[in-house]
Each structure stands twice: as C-alpha cells, then as structure tokens.
Design a protein around this motif. Structure first.
Motif, short mmCIF file in Angstrom:
data_model
loop_
_atom_site.label_atom_id
_atom_site.label_comp_id
_atom_site.label_asym_id
_atom_site.label_seq_id
_atom_site.Cartn_x
_atom_site.Cartn_y
_atom_site.Cartn_z
N UNK A 137 0.83 -1.21 0.00
CA UNK A 137 0.00 0.00 0.00
C UNK A 137 0.86 1.25 0.00
N UNK A 138 0.32 2.32 -0.58
CA UNK A 138 1.04 3.60 -0.59
C UNK A 138 1.11 4.21 0.81
N UNK A 139 0.02 4.09 1.55
CA UNK A 139 -0.04 4.63 2.91
C UNK A 139 -0.58 3.53 3.82
N UNK A 140 0.29 2.64 4.27
CA UNK A 140 -0.19 1.41 4.92
C UNK A 140 -0.64 1.57 6.36
N UNK A 141 -1.53 0.69 6.74
CA UNK A 141 -1.90 0.49 8.14
C UNK A 141 -2.17 -1.00 8.29
N UNK A 142 -2.16 -1.49 9.52
CA UNK A 142 -2.42 -2.90 9.78
C UNK A 142 -3.91 -3.13 10.00
N UNK A 143 -4.39 -4.27 9.48
CA UNK A 143 -5.80 -4.64 9.66
C UNK A 143 -5.91 -6.16 9.60
N UNK A 145 -4.41 -0.26 2.72
CA UNK A 145 -4.38 1.19 2.52
C UNK A 145 -5.10 1.90 3.66
N UNK A 146 -4.46 2.88 4.25
CA UNK A 146 -5.08 3.66 5.31
C UNK A 146 -6.20 4.51 4.72
N UNK A 147 -7.39 4.50 5.34
CA UNK A 147 -8.50 5.27 4.77
C UNK A 147 -8.29 6.78 4.89
N UNK A 148 -8.91 7.48 3.97
CA UNK A 148 -8.87 8.95 3.97
C UNK A 148 -10.29 9.45 4.13
N UNK A 149 -10.56 10.27 5.13
CA UNK A 149 -11.94 10.73 5.35
C UNK A 149 -12.41 11.68 4.27
N UNK A 156 -10.18 3.59 11.27
CA UNK A 156 -11.44 3.47 10.56
C UNK A 156 -11.91 4.87 10.19
N UNK A 157 -12.66 4.95 9.09
CA UNK A 157 -13.34 6.18 8.69
C UNK A 157 -14.83 5.98 8.94
N UNK A 158 -15.45 6.90 9.64
CA UNK A 158 -16.87 6.79 9.95
C UNK A 158 -17.58 8.09 9.61
N UNK A 159 -18.82 7.97 9.17
CA UNK A 159 -19.65 9.15 8.95
C UNK A 159 -19.89 9.84 10.29
#
Length: 204
Positions: free
Chosen positions: A44-50, A68-72, A149-152
C-alpha cells in the motif's frame, strides 16, 4: 386444446424457465464471486495494519496484513482505533450458506472484520463540526479491527464517556443495542418487573 390445458402448459414452461435462469444465475454468481485480495497484493502507498480474511473458513483464515489507510471524505472522521470487540456478526468468516448471497457466494466480498471500536479522532472532513482531532469516541463501523477506521460523523459514532476505558466502550455498540432492543423494544420491561437474563455471560 382447452384453455385450461394451455394455461397449465404455459405455467409449466414458465416455471421451468425461471428454474433454469436461477441455476444459471447461481452458477455465474458463484464463480464470479471474488474480492480485492488479489488486486491488493502489492504494498500500500499509505499502509496500516488490519485483520482480513480472503477466504471463508475457520479463524485460521484471518491474517494481519498491511492495507491502505483510509482517507476521510468531507462528512467523515478518521479514528485511530485503540480497542475493538468481537461479535457474533464476525461469524461471517465461516460463510454459512444462508448468508452467502449477501456476503459473497464463493469468497467474502468484504474482507475486513470487526464492527465495534473505540479510539481517538485523528482527522475530520471539512463539513464535520461535531468532532475535532483529539476527541475520544466509540461506535460501529465495518472493518473496525484495524489501526484506523473512517466513519460518517452523523451516524454510528459518539463521544466516549470520560469514565469508560477504550476497552469498555468498544464492547458497547452491538451488545448494548441488542440488549436495548430485547428489553425495551421487544420485552417492554417496566419498573418493578422481574426478568430472567439468559446468556448473561455474553456481551448483551
């Protein structure tokens, strides 16, 4: 040929056609059912663990991977997860056939697991006014067993009470809503009534 016999032939032909169409649809849907595991095989370009699962099966199919780390977006908040809980909803990794039409016939469509989380807001979208970076929050979001996580901002997330730990807050959403639905909505429990709590060792 009478009208009744014609109608029977038409109904029989229609039922056979529908059955054949369902068989063909099921075959195509099964073999085209896939997920993004193969496409995301690169770094991933901008990694995170999951935690992910590319196949159905026992807990052995679960893997810790870099994604990939989410972007809000403008209406979302990015939360750094401090704690996440495991719920019966996560049994979808076993892929019971009754739920596969919704989750993927051959392979899981959604490879991430976890719903409930608690953490700290790291970033907010430009239209978010109710949260700011540094806020301690908890809520429900698919793929919660991950670093972020990205959340509304307007649903499924709220500020964490100061007297709760992250671990306590992460155990609340699904379990608490289930208990509330059972006691208040279905049971219509009133003050002074005596109730039997069945399965009290579980989260709900």
């Amino acid at each position: 040929m009478t009208g009744g016999m014609k109608l029977k032939r038409i109904l029989k032909w229609s039922a056979g056609t529908i059955f054949l169409a369902l068989v063909v649809w099921g075959f195509v849907a099964y073999w085209t059912s896939t997920n993004d595991c193969a496409r995301n095989a690169g770094e991933p370009n901008n990694p995170m663990n999951a935690i992910v699962h590319c196949e159905y099966g026992s807990p052995d199919v679960l893997k810790l991977e870099a994604v990939e780390k989410p972007v809000p977006n403008d209406r979302q908040v990015l939360v750094r997860v401090h704690a996440a809980s495991v719920n019966p909803l996560d049994l979808t990794i076993r892929g019971p056939w009754l739920i596969r039409p919704m989750t993927g016939l051959r392979k899981p469509k959604d490879t991430r697991i976890g719903v409930d989380y608690a953490g700290t807001v790291e970033a907010v979208g430009k239209n978010v006014t109710q949260f700011k970076p540094g806020d301690e929050v908890f809520g429900g979001k698919n793929g919660a067993i991950a670093e972020y996580v990205c959340a509304l901002a307007d649903r499924g997330i709220t500020l964490k009470p100061a007297n709760m730990t992250f671990e306590q807050a992460a155990a609340v959403p699904v379990a608490a809503l289930t208990a509330r639905q059972g006691l208040r909505d279905k049971g219509r429990i009133q003050p002074g009534q005596t109730v039997l709590i069945n399965g009290a060792s579980g989260g709900a």
